[in-house]
Enzyme design. Structure first.
Site, PDB file in Angstrom:
ATOM      1  N   HIS A  26      -7.232  -4.589  10.241  1.00 44.63           N
ATOM      2  CA  HIS A  26      -6.941  -4.390   8.814  1.00 44.63           C
ATOM      3  C   HIS A  26      -5.647  -5.089   8.425  1.00 44.63           C
ATOM      4  CE1 HIS A  26      -4.663  -0.326   9.601  1.00 44.63           C
ATOM      5  NE2 HIS A  26      -3.775  -1.282   9.459  1.00 44.63           N
ATOM      6  N   GLU A  33      -9.633  -1.774   5.416  1.00 42.57           N
ATOM      7  CA  GLU A  33     -10.287  -1.453   6.685  1.00 42.57           C
ATOM      8  C   GLU A  33     -11.554  -2.292   6.858  1.00 42.57           C
ATOM      9  OE1 GLU A  33      -8.534   0.153   8.596  1.00 42.57           O
ATOM     10  OE2 GLU A  33      -7.838   2.107   7.886  1.00 42.57           O
ATOM     11  N   ASP A  40       0.807  -1.213   0.000  1.00 39.11           N
ATOM     12  CA  ASP A  40       0.000   0.000   0.000  1.00 39.11           C
ATOM     13  C   ASP A  40       0.845   1.269   0.000  1.00 39.11           C
ATOM     14  OD1 ASP A  40       0.941  -0.438   2.590  1.00 39.11           O
ATOM     15  OD2 ASP A  40      -1.014  -0.955   3.390  1.00 39.11           O
ATOM     16  N   ASN A  66      -7.626  -2.593  14.351  1.00 43.53           N
ATOM     17  CA  ASN A  66      -9.000  -2.910  13.944  1.00 43.53           C
ATOM     18  C   ASN A  66      -9.051  -4.126  13.019  1.00 43.53           C
ATOM     19  OD1 ASN A  66      -7.952  -1.956  11.568  1.00 43.53           O
ATOM     20  ND2 ASN A  66      -9.339  -0.212  11.359  1.00 43.53           N
TER      21      ASN A  66
HETATM   22  C1  F6R Z   1       1.479  -1.315   6.196  1.00 44.04           C
HETATM   23  C2  F6R Z   1       0.186  -1.971   6.318  1.00 44.04           C
HETATM   24  C3  F6R Z   1      -0.578  -1.978   7.593  1.00 44.04           C
HETATM   25  C4  F6R Z   1       0.268  -2.266   8.828  1.00 44.04           C
HETATM   26  C5  F6R Z   1      -0.593  -2.233  10.096  1.00 44.04           C
HETATM   27  C6  F6R Z   1       0.237  -2.477  11.334  1.00 44.04           C
HETATM   28  O1  F6R Z   1       2.009  -1.475   4.896  1.00 44.04           O
HETATM   29  O2  F6R Z   1      -0.256  -2.481   5.353  1.00 44.04           O
HETATM   30  O3  F6R Z   1      -1.592  -2.953   7.496  1.00 44.04           O
HETATM   31  O4  F6R Z   1       0.872  -3.512   8.684  1.00 44.04           O
HETATM   32  O5  F6R Z   1      -1.213  -0.980  10.195  1.00 44.04           O
HETATM   33  O6  F6R Z   1       1.164  -1.434  11.497  1.00 44.04           O
HETATM   34  P1  F6R Z   1       2.324  -1.520  12.584  1.00 44.04           P
HETATM   35  O7  F6R Z   1       3.226  -2.630  12.169  1.00 44.04           O
HETATM   36  O8  F6R Z   1       3.002  -0.194  12.518  1.00 44.04           O
HETATM   37  O9  F6R Z   1       1.655  -1.783  13.891  1.00 44.04           O
END
Ligand code: F6R
Length: 236
Positions: A130, A135, A62, A128
């Site tokens: 994701h 989301e 992403d 959440n």
């Molecule tokens: C990032 C992504 C997100 C993160 C998630 C957890 O490329 O796709 O899904 O993996 O928000 O983020 P952290 O590792 O910072 O807790």
């Protein structure tokens, strides 16, 4: 879905990096990459290894809409800082956040994903539930799309920005169907803040309310979780 208990992110990073290394020794791979805190130790271990990605391809999950590659908050910049400047790939793909023409970005990314089926997909998980920026409410059959970030995601990610207002409101992300096409998936989750999502992922129903729950139907997923993330599980 298999899960492995780790001491911390660093330990998870070591285990995941060694799995990646083992596969790259056998063949040139297509590696699906994530940003955020969770995969950083994986990248640190890959940098320290003698692994050679120069014949492999990377594809990121992403990117924020509206940030160009030079923006220190962009995922392009993140990947360059944490991995690519030390371990270049033959080709690295990240959605083009500076292109506001979503249709064009989506079309280009879908072509790339068609051309390069992912061998290993690295994932973190949002509080959440994701994965990527899919989301809650994102359909399981979703492919690359533009998405409005959930409030909880904006709040969680504001730590990387000067304030909440500067966090972009939209992102381009691979869809859940794209992620499910990866041959093998490694998901890293450490810390108590991830425990409700991890409980729902391991013990809950398959529901778009928790996008990661679709992983229950994938044949080759390994979760790397620490005590904090596992703290709400019935069986630890
Ligand atoms: C990032 C992504 C997100 C993160 C998630 C957890 O490329 O796709 O899904 O993996 O928000 O983020 P952290 O590792 O910072 O807790």
């Amino acid at each position: 879905m298999e899960w492995i208990k780790v001491k911390n992110l660093e330990h998870a990073g070591k285990l995941v990096a060694s799995q990646i290394e083992a596969l790259v020794k056998q063949k040139n791979i297509v590696l699906g990459l994530a940003t955020g805190s969770s995969p950083i130790p994986v990248y640190d271990y890959l940098i320290k290894s003698d692994i050679d990605f120069s014949n492999s391809i990377s594809i990121n999950l992403d990117e924020y809409v509206g940030l160009n590659q030079q923006d220190p908050q962009s995922y392009y910049y993140f990947m360059h800082q944490h991995l690519f400047q030390f371990k270049p790939f033959k080709k690295s793909y990240i959605p083009d956040g500076s292109n506001l023409n979503a249709e064009e970005v989506i079309h280009e990314y879908e072509e790339i994903l068609k051309q390069y089926p992912i061998d290993i997909q690295l994932l973190g998980i949002g509080r959440n539930g994701h994965i990527g920026f899919n989301e809650p409410g994102t359909p399981f059959n979703s492919r690359t799309h533009k998405i409005a970030l959930a409030d909880s995601t904006i709040e969680a990610n504001q730590r990387f920005f000067t304030n909440k207002e500067s966090v972009p409101r939209f992102a381009y992300t691979m869809g859940l169907a794209n992620i499910m096409q990866a041959k093998q998936i490694f998901l890293i989750a450490c810390g108590k803040s991830k425990s409700p999502a991890i409980k729902a992922l391991i013990e809950g129903d398959i529901t778009t309310d928790l996008p990661a729950s679709i992983l229950q139907t994938h044949p080759n997923v390994t979760l790397y979780i620490d005590d904090g993330a596992a703290s709400l599980l019935n069986q630890v």
